[in-house]
Design an enzyme around this catalytic site. Structure first.
Site, PDB file in Angstrom:
ATOM      1  N   LYS A   1       0.839  -1.204   0.000  1.00 50.80           N
ATOM      2  CA  LYS A   1       0.000   0.000   0.000  1.00 50.80           C
ATOM      3  C   LYS A   1       0.873   1.253   0.000  1.00 50.80           C
ATOM      4  O   LYS A   1       1.636   1.481   0.933  1.00 50.80           O
ATOM      5  CB  LYS A   1      -0.883   0.033   1.253  1.00 50.80           C
TER       6      LYS A   1
ATOM      7  N   CYS B   1      13.192  11.808   5.488  1.00 54.10           N
ATOM      8  CA  CYS B   1      13.376  11.423   6.897  1.00 54.10           C
ATOM      9  C   CYS B   1      14.816  11.628   7.337  1.00 54.10           C
ATOM     10  O   CYS B   1      15.092  11.733   8.525  1.00 54.10           O
ATOM     11  CB  CYS B   1      12.960   9.979   7.101  1.00 54.10           C
TER      12      CYS B   1
ATOM     13  N   GLU C   1      10.342   1.755  10.073  1.00 51.77           N
ATOM     14  CA  GLU C   1      11.252   2.869   9.765  1.00 51.77           C
ATOM     15  C   GLU C   1      10.449   4.133  10.008  1.00 51.77           C
ATOM     16  O   GLU C   1       9.535   4.444   9.255  1.00 51.77           O
ATOM     17  CB  GLU C   1      11.705   2.805   8.300  1.00 51.77           C
TER      18      GLU C   1
ATOM     19  N   GLU D   1       9.350  16.268  15.327  1.00 54.21           N
ATOM     20  CA  GLU D   1       9.600  16.221  13.890  1.00 54.21           C
ATOM     21  C   GLU D   1       8.672  17.192  13.151  1.00 54.21           C
ATOM     22  O   GLU D   1       7.465  17.165  13.355  1.00 54.21           O
ATOM     23  CB  GLU D   1       9.373  14.794  13.366  1.00 54.21           C
TER      24      GLU D   1
END
Ligand code: NDP
Length: 478
Positions: free
Chosen positions: A171, A280, A246, A381
């Protein structure tokens, strides 16, 4: 573009016929639809993957090698189409999308080779027994990927899963499904074996959740936000699924007084703002030795102001659009938070509307200073074109600031002092440390984060080991 699912070798709409609007980040307009799939589509994809499981697992390595290379060749042959679709769908500059398409094809090529080289281990017990460890495919596995590097991260999971002999239900993010759709079409075009790869589009809480909850999907490789990762772990943990997570990052980019400052500056502009800071691995906290602070600060501010934010399709655009309206609003809200926390905005800080992209979601490359290392802006973040600057007085302080976050994905450091470089690398609590470089990737190396940045590693043999079940066989010699 009307995105379709790719299930059992066919392109098809969601079984319920529903679609989700797909927005073009550069204009803010709907330009297509994505299947709003649900559990029924996941079940269909699972059944196809299950039916193809034994035959793919038993396909000789040479054949798997051939098929993965065929996918790579087909992406290469159609690179410009893929790149245009990726840029339009994600908001990234077209030149960057072209590079990522090269690297996406490379993922398939790299793991095609891994399929040929992966071998079982053997352990002899002198005069007593010999053990060999079979590395068998897990069966049907799930791959869930985010919106920042859509095809690159999608292929980074699918390729090793297939190379290890699994069949896949995958997905992409519902924000960026265009290149996954093209990959499905490519599979149809080259006659890729039906059921081996299945792509189901739709919302994370529906499609992703159904994959994670599915009893027959035995492993999940997920890349995305830490909160989603936590939720997936809570669901999959009690089912004893293999999990590779991750997750997010808050990466430090550390410039010491003895660094090659020109080189550090040149790379740090990319480290900070490449792909609108939506990588990232981007360094969102720039730590600068106090003796070089003003010099580096002024240069970074100058360079950030010079970066052209604009239409992603134009060659001279350095910074494109933010992927979605909610994410754009999130990034802007962090700039406001930084101000409330006492930060001074030295460059950028505002939304803008480049010519021809009046409805789009663009944010100026933003540089902020004057914030404590432990405030929210410096620990959460943001995942956008926003960096903070912090001075440090010595190695000890640089290390303490760098490690003062729950995240541990990647750190970059700039120094010409060899012993310091090794000391820092050993003590930084991150899965990846780059010294005098950034984003230099060897696909054989373990890739992933420490602390809340993830569990497990991808890349090279790590990925092949993740996607296989080891079985030790012990044979007595007497
Ligand atoms: P999200 O966590 O929102 O989504 C990632 C994927 O998970 C998407 O496909 C999403 O679908 C899906 N998803 C959402 N909810 C669920 C659920 N309940 N069950 C299963 N799947 C679900 O991340 P973003 O897409 O916002 O990506 C940005 C994040 O990814 C950042 O935190 C970034 O740091 C991280 N990232 C980490 C990398 C690494 O290697 N460590 C590399 C790149 C990014 P949908 O989009 O349809 O909701």
């Amino acid at each position: 573009m009307q995105v379709l699912n790719y299930i059992n070798g066919k392109m098809q709409a969601a079984l319920n016929g529903n679609t989700i609007d797909n927005y073009e980040p550069a204009t803010g307009h709907v330009y297509g639809g994505v299947p709003d799939s649900d559990e029924a589509d996941v079940n269909l994809a699972f059944e196809a993957a299950k039916a193809a499981k034994i035959s793919w697992a038993n396909t000789p390595a040479e054949e798997k090698f051939k098929w993965l290379n065929a996918l790579a060749d087909a992406i290469d042959a159609d690179r410009e189409n893929f790149a245009i679709a990726e840029s339009r769908d994600q908001g990234k500059p077209l030149w960057l999308a072209r590079n990522e398409m090269i690297r996406s094809a490379q993922n398939f090529r790299f793991f095609a080779t891994a399929a040929m080289q992966f071998a079982s281990e053997s352990h002899a017990m002198e005069n007593k027994a010999i053990n060999y460890t079979l590395r068998q495919p897990i069966g049907v596995v799930g791959c869930i990927s985010p919106w920042n590097l859509p095809l690159y991260l999608f292929s980074w999971k699918i390729a090793p899963a297939l190379a290890a002999g699994n069949t896949v239900v995958a997905k992409p993010s519902e924000f960026t499904s265009a290149t996954a759709h093209l990959l499905g079409e490519t599979c149809v075009k080259i006659g890729f074996p039906a059921g081996v790869l299945n792509i189901v589009n739709g919302l994370g809480p529906k499609v992703g959740q159904a994959m994670v909850e599915h009893k027959g999907i035995k492993a999940i490789s997920f890349t995305g936000g830490t909160a989603t990762g936590k939720h997936i772990a809570a669901t999959a943990g009690p089912m004893f699924k293999k999990l590779s997570l991750e997750l997010g990052g808050k990466n430090p980019n550390i410039i010491f007084e003895d660094a090659d400052i020109e080189k550090a500056l040149k790379t740090s502009i990319n480290t900070s703002f490449l792909n609108q800071g939506e990588i990232c691995l981007c360094g969102s906290r720039l730590l600068i030795h106090e003796s070089k602070y003003e010099l580096v600060r002024d240069r970074i501010v100058d360079e950030a102001k010079k970066l052209k934010v604009g239409n992603p399709q134009l060659d001279d655009t350095r910074v494109g659009a933010i992927v979605s309206k909610p994410h754009y609003e999130k990034v802007l809200s962090y700039i406001e938070l930084a101000k409330q926390e006492g930060g001074a905005v030295l460059a950028g800080g505002r939304a803008l509307q480049p010519e021809g992209c009046e409805g789009g979601w663009f944010i100026e490359p933003t540089v902020i200073e004057g914030l404590p290392f432990d405030c929210r802006t410096n620990t959460e973040e943001i995942f956008g074109p926003v960096i903070t600057l912090m001075p440090f007085k010595d190695e000890e302080e640089a290390l303490a600031i760098a490690n003062a976050t729950e995240y541990g994905l990647a750190a970059t450091l700039w120094t010409e002092n060899l012993t310091r470089a090794h000391r820092m690398a050993a003590n930084l609590e991150f899965g990846i440390v780059w010294i005098n470089c950034w984003l230099l990737r060897d696909l054989r190396t373990p890739f992933g984060g420490a602390k809340s940045s993830g569990v497990g590693r991808e890349g090279g043999w790590e990925a092949m080991r993740f996607f296989t079940e080891p079985k030790n066989v012990c044979i007595a010699l007497s």
